[in-house]
Design an enzyme around this catalytic site. Structure first.
Site, short mmCIF file in Angstrom:
data_model
loop_
_atom_site.label_atom_id
_atom_site.label_comp_id
_atom_site.label_asym_id
_atom_site.label_seq_id
_atom_site.Cartn_x
_atom_site.Cartn_y
_atom_site.Cartn_z
CG HIS A 27 -1.82 1.12 1.38
ND1 HIS A 27 -1.79 1.99 2.45
CD2 HIS A 27 -2.82 1.54 0.59
CE1 HIS A 27 -2.74 2.88 2.31
NE2 HIS A 27 -3.39 2.64 1.19
NE ARG A 28 -1.71 5.82 1.51
CZ ARG A 28 -2.19 6.61 2.44
NH1 ARG A 28 -1.37 7.46 3.05
NH2 ARG A 28 -3.46 6.60 2.77
CD GLU A 46 -3.00 2.28 -3.12
OE1 GLU A 46 -3.98 3.02 -3.24
OE2 GLU A 46 -2.01 2.56 -2.40
CG HIS A 60 -3.00 9.49 0.15
ND1 HIS A 60 -3.69 10.35 0.97
CD2 HIS A 60 -3.76 8.38 0.03
CE1 HIS A 60 -4.82 9.78 1.33
NE2 HIS A 60 -4.89 8.57 0.77
CD GLU A 67 -7.21 5.39 -4.01
OE1 GLU A 67 -6.46 4.75 -3.26
OE2 GLU A 67 -8.05 6.21 -3.61
CE LYS A 109 -6.24 8.68 -2.79
NZ LYS A 109 -7.23 8.01 -1.94
O1 G3P Z 1 -6.85 1.67 -2.67
C1 G3P Z 1 -6.94 1.34 -1.31
C2 G3P Z 1 -6.59 2.50 -0.45
O2 G3P Z 1 -5.38 3.05 -0.90
C3 G3P Z 1 -7.65 3.55 -0.41
O3 G3P Z 1 -7.43 4.52 0.56
O4 G3P Z 1 -6.71 6.71 1.38
O5 G3P Z 1 -5.10 4.84 1.35
O6 G3P Z 1 -5.79 5.90 -0.78
P1 G3P Z 1 -6.20 5.53 0.63
MG MG Z 2 -4.75 4.62 -2.21
#
Ligand code: G3P
Ligand code: MG
Length: 237
Positions: free
Chosen positions: A6-7, A33, A48, A107, A109
């Site tokens: 994640h990130r 991600e 983000h 993702e 945004k």
């Molecule tokens: O894509 C899953 C997650 O990354 C969504 O929330 O705020 O971490 O981008 P956020």
């Molecule tokens: Mg995300």
């Protein structure tokens, strides 16, 4: 169960930086991600938040700066001085690093306002790079997913439920031909997993950094988790 960094490996390096993606790959992540915004010069960039407050201590918004301006700021030191000098990467740079080595969960945004035309730029970039097959595009902004679907029948889409009611979301996901329903830890339960699977949708859950929770989600039949600590959770998966 797939573990998606994640990130990047954001528990160990500053989120959404090349350092975090490099580390995720070194730790053996099979999927990564990250979040994409659009800069003032229409460059697609990986970060983000829609502004630089949290990661660079600056008040500027991404949409108001060109990438040349944006890349002067240090987005590594806030995490640890060891990472000073990390910059906001362009999407191209992240795909250069990750593409072909791990599945990409991109993702999109939009911040407080949508970025006009961003979907066409994104699809164009992924087509040019022949990256559509390896990339799952997700967004809380479902209009953006529709725009991507209209532009590209082959795009792989992940539907971030967000505040949408699940009853309404099923029809939308069908229309979009989404491949996954992406839920927060608070939103997931056995009934929802089963209902998604009946509709041939995968279920991906964010953000899971605890091995016991990862095991519980695996038992529920969850297909993938987004984790800041991808290595730690690999055993539980
Ligand atoms: O894509 C899953 C997650 O990354 C969504 O929330 O705020 O971490 O981008 P956020
Ligand atoms: Mg995300």
């Amino acid at each position: 169960m797939r573990v998606i960094a994640h990130r990047g490996a954001s528990g160990l390096a500053p989120e959404n930086t090349l350092a975090a993606f490099r580390l995720a790959l070194e730790l053996g992540a099979k999927a990564v991600e990250f979040d994409v915004h659009q800069a003032a010069d229409k460059e697609l960039v990986v970060i983000h938040d829609e502004d630089l407050r949290r990661t660079a201590g600056r008040s500027e918004h991404i949409r108001d700066l060109s990438w040349q301006e944006l890349c002067r700021f240090d987005v590594g030191s806030w995490f640890d001085p060891r990472f000073s000098g990390e910059r906001v990467p362009r999407l191209d740079e992240v795909l250069d690093l990750v593409g072909g080595k791990a599945e990409v969960h991109l993702e999109l945004k939009h911040g407080s306002r949508r970025y006009p035309g961003v979907e066409a730029r994104l699809v164009g970039l992924l087509r040019r790079r022949r990256a559509l097959k390896n990339c799952v595009l997700s967004s809380f902004e479902h209009k953006a997913l529709s725009a991507v679907r209209e532009l590209e029948p082959k795009a792989r889409l992940g539907y971030l439920l967000g505040e949408t009611r699940l009853e309404a979301a099923w029809a939308e996901m069908k229309e979009l031909r989404a491949e996954s329903l992406n839920l927060s830890r608070q939103q997931v339960d056995a009934g929802r997993v089963a209902a998604a699977h009946r509709r041939r949708l995968k279920v991906l859950v964010y953000t899971v950094d605890d091995a016991a929770e990862a095991r519980r989600l695996k038992k529920l039949g969850v297909d993938g988790i987004f984790s800041d600590l991808p290595r730690l959770l690999e055993d539980a998966s």
